[in-house]
Design a protein around this motif. Structure first.
Motif, PDB file in Angstrom:
ATOM      1  N   MET A 145       0.996  -1.138  -0.161  1.00 24.38           N
ATOM      2  CA  MET A 145       0.091   0.168   0.055  1.00 24.38           C
ATOM      3  C   MET A 145       0.799   1.221   0.011  1.00 24.38           C
ATOM      4  O   MET A 145       2.183   1.322   0.729  1.00 24.38           O
ATOM      5  CB  MET A 145      -0.827   0.123   1.110  1.00 24.38           C
TER       6      MET A 145
ATOM      7  N   ASP B 248      -3.174   3.044  -5.644  1.00 22.53           N
ATOM      8  CA  ASP B 248      -2.112   2.285  -5.268  1.00 22.53           C
ATOM      9  C   ASP B 248      -2.164   0.959  -4.832  1.00 22.53           C
ATOM     10  O   ASP B 248      -1.390   0.134  -4.853  1.00 22.53           O
ATOM     11  CB  ASP B 248      -1.592   3.080  -3.963  1.00 22.53           C
ATOM     12  N   CYS B 249      -3.511   0.336  -4.941  1.00 23.53           N
ATOM     13  CA  CYS B 249      -3.591  -1.100  -4.244  1.00 23.53           C
ATOM     14  C   CYS B 249      -4.224  -2.064  -5.200  1.00 23.53           C
ATOM     15  O   CYS B 249      -4.469  -3.064  -5.274  1.00 23.53           O
ATOM     16  CB  CYS B 249      -4.452  -1.100  -3.124  1.00 23.53           C
TER      17      CYS B 249
ATOM     18  N   VAL C 171      -6.520   4.260  -2.663  1.00 17.79           N
ATOM     19  CA  VAL C 171      -6.568   2.681  -2.435  1.00 17.79           C
ATOM     20  C   VAL C 171      -6.700   2.162  -3.773  1.00 17.79           C
ATOM     21  O   VAL C 171      -5.813   1.221  -4.324  1.00 17.79           O
ATOM     22  CB  VAL C 171      -7.724   2.338  -1.683  1.00 17.79           C
TER      23      VAL C 171
ATOM     24  N   ALA D 162      -1.859   6.332   1.019  1.00 16.37           N
ATOM     25  CA  ALA D 162      -2.977   5.785   1.208  1.00 16.37           C
ATOM     26  C   ALA D 162      -3.169   5.414   2.522  1.00 16.37           C
ATOM     27  O   ALA D 162      -4.080   5.427   3.254  1.00 16.37           O
ATOM     28  CB  ALA D 162      -3.163   4.500   0.195  1.00 16.37           C
TER      29      ALA D 162
END
Length: 100
Positions: free
Chosen positions: A1, A98-99, A95, A5
């Motif tokens: 992560m 980035d995820c 999120v 975030a």
């Protein structure tokens, strides 16, 4: 992560903790159906006591989800979800970026 975030998650943690309580959820939903209500108005729609409602409203005020307007001897509570919603939107955006 990503770091951003994670920081936003930490920033939203008090909001998540506040919203975990079903009684506060009920108060938020009730206020969403009205422009403003007094503690007595809210108590009429709840199984909680007046002091318990006041306590939950105080917590909601501290996190900026509710504001109070004093009119004479009465205090009217209304929702102010804008900042909370923006924080949650920012978290979701970070999120997602980035995820996922």
């Amino acid at each position: 992560m990503g770091k951003q975030a994670l920081e936003q998650f930490r920033k939203c943690t008090p909001l998540f903790q506040l919203l975990m309580d079903p009684n506060r959820q009920d108060i938020i939903l009730l206020l969403s159906e009205h422009d403003a209500l007094t503690v007595n108005d809210i108590t009429e729609h709840s199984v909680l006591s007046r002091p318990a409602i006041s306590h939950h409203l105080q917590l909601l005020r501290q996190q900026g989800l509710v504001e109070v307007d004093k009119r004479g001897t009465e205090r009217y509570y209304s929702l102010t979800l804008g900042n909370a919603v923006e924080s949650l939107k920012e978290l979701l955006s970070l999120v997602e970026r980035d995820c996922l």
